[in-house]
Design a protein around this motif. Sequence first.
Motif, PDB file in Angstrom:
ATOM      1  N   LEU A   1      -5.785   7.319   3.828  1.00 56.66           N
ATOM      2  CA  LEU A   1      -5.482   8.157   2.959  1.00 56.66           C
ATOM      3  C   LEU A   1      -4.183   7.053   1.361  1.00 56.66           C
ATOM      4  CD1 LEU A   1      -3.186  11.099   5.223  1.00 56.66           C
ATOM      5  CD2 LEU A   1      -5.652  11.261   3.865  1.00 56.66           C
ATOM      6  N   VAL A   2      -4.045   6.322   1.964  1.00 58.97           N
ATOM      7  CA  VAL A   2      -3.226   5.507   1.325  1.00 58.97           C
ATOM      8  C   VAL A   2      -4.079   4.582   0.476  1.00 58.97           C
ATOM      9  CG1 VAL A   2      -1.958   3.304   0.925  1.00 58.97           C
ATOM     10  CG2 VAL A   2      -1.317   5.098   2.638  1.00 58.97           C
ATOM     11  N   THR A   3      -5.180   4.071   0.602  1.00 58.28           N
ATOM     12  CA  THR A   3      -6.511   2.927   0.041  1.00 58.28           C
ATOM     13  C   THR A   3      -7.895   4.783  -1.013  1.00 58.28           C
ATOM     14  OG1 THR A   3      -8.020   3.723   2.331  1.00 58.28           O
ATOM     15  CG2 THR A   3      -7.204   1.618   1.777  1.00 58.28           C
ATOM     16  N   LYS A   4      -7.522   5.618  -0.565  1.00 52.47           N
ATOM     17  CA  LYS A   4      -8.105   6.803  -0.949  1.00 52.47           C
ATOM     18  C   LYS A   4      -7.027   6.869  -2.752  1.00 52.47           C
ATOM     19  CE  LYS A   4     -10.282   8.922   2.015  1.00 52.47           C
ATOM     20  NZ  LYS A   4     -10.741   9.765   2.744  1.00 52.47           N
ATOM     21  N   GLU A   5      -5.677   6.542  -2.987  1.00 54.56           N
ATOM     22  CA  GLU A   5      -5.306   6.786  -3.859  1.00 54.56           C
ATOM     23  C   GLU A   5      -4.428   5.902  -5.386  1.00 54.56           C
ATOM     24  OE1 GLU A   5      -2.022   9.636  -3.429  1.00 54.56           O
ATOM     25  OE2 GLU A   5      -3.181  10.674  -1.805  1.00 54.56           O
ATOM     26  N   THR A   6      -4.116   6.033  -5.836  1.00 53.73           N
ATOM     27  CA  THR A   6      -3.408   4.802  -6.760  1.00 53.73           C
ATOM     28  C   THR A   6      -1.904   5.105  -6.500  1.00 53.73           C
ATOM     29  OG1 THR A   6      -5.844   4.868  -8.501  1.00 53.73           O
ATOM     30  CG2 THR A   6      -3.414   3.688  -9.421  1.00 53.73           C
ATOM     31  N   GLY A   7      -1.331   3.705  -6.099  1.00 53.81           N
ATOM     32  CA  GLY A   7      -0.086   3.691  -6.036  1.00 53.81           C
ATOM     33  C   GLY A   7       0.334   1.990  -6.126  1.00 53.81           C
ATOM     34  N   ARG A   8       1.543   1.724  -5.817  1.00 58.07           N
ATOM     35  CA  ARG A   8       1.608   0.814  -5.471  1.00 58.07           C
ATOM     36  C   ARG A   8       3.374   0.226  -4.674  1.00 58.07           C
ATOM     37  NH1 ARG A   8       4.962  -2.163 -10.502  1.00 58.07           N
ATOM     38  NH2 ARG A   8       6.437  -0.914 -11.135  1.00 58.07           N
ATOM     39  N   PHE A   9       3.427  -0.508  -3.997  1.00 62.31           N
ATOM     40  CA  PHE A   9       4.681  -1.146  -3.269  1.00 62.31           C
ATOM     41  C   PHE A   9       5.667  -1.576  -4.270  1.00 62.31           C
ATOM     42  CE2 PHE A   9       1.351   0.970  -0.653  1.00 62.31           C
ATOM     43  CZ  PHE A   9       2.935   1.540   0.712  1.00 62.31           C
ATOM     44  N   MET A  10       6.371  -1.049  -4.223  1.00 61.41           N
ATOM     45  CA  MET A  10       7.027  -2.465  -5.200  1.00 61.41           C
ATOM     46  C   MET A  10       8.297  -2.515  -4.271  1.00 61.41           C
ATOM     47  SD  MET A  10       8.592  -2.845  -7.930  1.00 61.41           S
ATOM     48  CE  MET A  10       9.280  -3.520  -9.580  1.00 61.41           C
ATOM     49  N   ILE A  11       8.127  -3.888  -3.867  1.00 62.36           N
ATOM     50  CA  ILE A  11       9.473  -4.738  -3.039  1.00 62.36           C
ATOM     51  C   ILE A  11      10.526  -4.994  -3.984  1.00 62.36           C
ATOM     52  CG2 ILE A  11       9.670  -6.328  -0.517  1.00 62.36           C
ATOM     53  CD1 ILE A  11       6.699  -5.807   0.014  1.00 62.36           C
ATOM     54  N   TYR A  12      11.492  -5.146  -2.904  1.00 64.77           N
ATOM     55  CA  TYR A  12      12.288  -5.559  -4.376  1.00 64.77           C
ATOM     56  C   TYR A  12      13.255  -7.022  -3.388  1.00 64.77           C
ATOM     57  CZ  TYR A  12      13.132  -2.197  -7.585  1.00 64.77           C
ATOM     58  OH  TYR A  12      12.342  -1.154  -8.390  1.00 64.77           O
TER      59      TYR A  12
END
Length: 87
Positions: free
Chosen positions: A42-53
């Motif tokens: 499911l994650v790979t089918k959508e466009t998004g990102r993980f912002m890691i602080y």
Amino acid sequence: MIQITLSYKNREYRHFEDSSLAQIAENTRRLLCALLEDIYDLVTKETGRFMIYLDHHPKIEVEGFSHGLRNQIERTLRGESAHEDDY
């Protein structure tokens, strides 16, 4: 594809020319893939990102995914079931 952005001292790093940052980013990508294994398709089918602080109070923000998938990802990151109906 899982897009990762690292942030340290208010600077964002998306392109990892520094070998140590590249290694951190690659290890982080592998760990996220393993952690999100149940919902990885499911994650790979959508466009998004993980912002890691990486500052004094490390945290992960999830951006750009649909509301439902973002909730599943956040539950998984907290160690809960990714699916609401699982108890």
